[in-house]
Write a protein that holds these residues in place. Structure first.
Motif, short mmCIF file in Angstrom:
data_model
loop_
_atom_site.label_atom_id
_atom_site.label_comp_id
_atom_site.label_asym_id
_atom_site.label_seq_id
_atom_site.Cartn_x
_atom_site.Cartn_y
_atom_site.Cartn_z
N SER A 176 0.83 -1.20 0.00
CA SER A 176 0.00 0.00 0.00
C SER A 176 0.87 1.25 0.00
CB SER A 176 -0.91 0.01 1.23
OG SER A 176 -1.65 1.20 1.28
N HIS A 177 0.52 2.16 -0.89
CA HIS A 177 1.21 3.45 -0.95
C HIS A 177 0.92 4.26 0.31
CE1 HIS A 177 3.09 6.95 -2.72
NE2 HIS A 177 2.00 7.65 -2.50
N ASN A 178 -0.29 4.07 0.85
CA ASN A 178 -0.70 4.81 2.04
C ASN A 178 -1.43 3.85 3.00
OD1 ASN A 178 -1.54 6.59 3.96
ND2 ASN A 178 -2.49 8.03 2.55
N SER B 226 5.29 1.34 -3.09
CA SER B 226 4.67 1.77 -4.33
C SER B 226 4.68 0.65 -5.35
CB SER B 226 5.43 2.98 -4.89
OG SER B 226 4.97 3.29 -6.19
N LEU B 227 3.62 0.52 -6.11
CA LEU B 227 3.56 -0.45 -7.19
C LEU B 227 4.48 -0.06 -8.34
CD1 LEU B 227 -0.27 -1.21 -7.24
CD2 LEU B 227 1.55 -2.47 -6.10
N ASP B 228 5.02 1.15 -8.32
CA ASP B 228 5.96 1.63 -9.33
C ASP B 228 7.42 1.36 -8.94
OD1 ASP B 228 3.91 2.67 -10.94
OD2 ASP B 228 3.92 4.55 -9.82
N ASN B 229 7.64 0.83 -7.74
CA ASN B 229 8.99 0.62 -7.22
C ASN B 229 9.31 -0.88 -7.23
OD1 ASN B 229 11.05 0.00 -5.14
ND2 ASN B 229 11.03 2.22 -4.84
N VAL B 230 10.28 -1.27 -8.05
CA VAL B 230 10.61 -2.68 -8.21
C VAL B 230 11.03 -3.32 -6.88
CG1 VAL B 230 12.19 -4.30 -9.34
CG2 VAL B 230 11.22 -2.41 -10.64
N ASP B 231 11.79 -2.62 -6.07
CA ASP B 231 12.23 -3.17 -4.79
C ASP B 231 11.05 -3.42 -3.85
OD1 ASP B 231 14.93 -3.26 -5.49
OD2 ASP B 231 15.29 -1.21 -4.78
N ASP B 232 10.07 -2.51 -3.84
CA ASP B 232 8.87 -2.71 -3.03
C ASP B 232 8.10 -3.94 -3.50
OD1 ASP B 232 9.49 -0.42 -1.61
OD2 ASP B 232 8.05 0.84 -2.69
#
Length: 58
Positions: free
Chosen positions: A20-22, A40-46
């Motif tokens: 979840s971003h938030n 973030s769904l835009d962050n590969v590590d996440d």
């Protein structure tokens, strides 16, 4: 749609991890019963962290 799927999975006793971003916006039910990954769904590590060991992803 995602919140309904989440509720059904939790009702079935499934182990759920949420990215979840938030996380503050998640329901109390989700916060108490899910493993929450702040990211973030835009962050590969996440995503790697969130998907590690997962049997399925929605």
């Amino acid at each position: 749609m995602g919140s309904r799927v989440l509720a059904q999975l939790l009702d079935r006793g499934e182990k759920v991890r949420v990215i979840s971003h938030n996380p503050d916006k998640l329901s109390k039910h989700a916060l108490e019963q899910c493993e929450v990954i702040a990211g973030s769904l835009d962050n590969v590590d996440d995503l790697k962290r969130g998907f590690q060991g997962a049997k399925s992803v929605f």
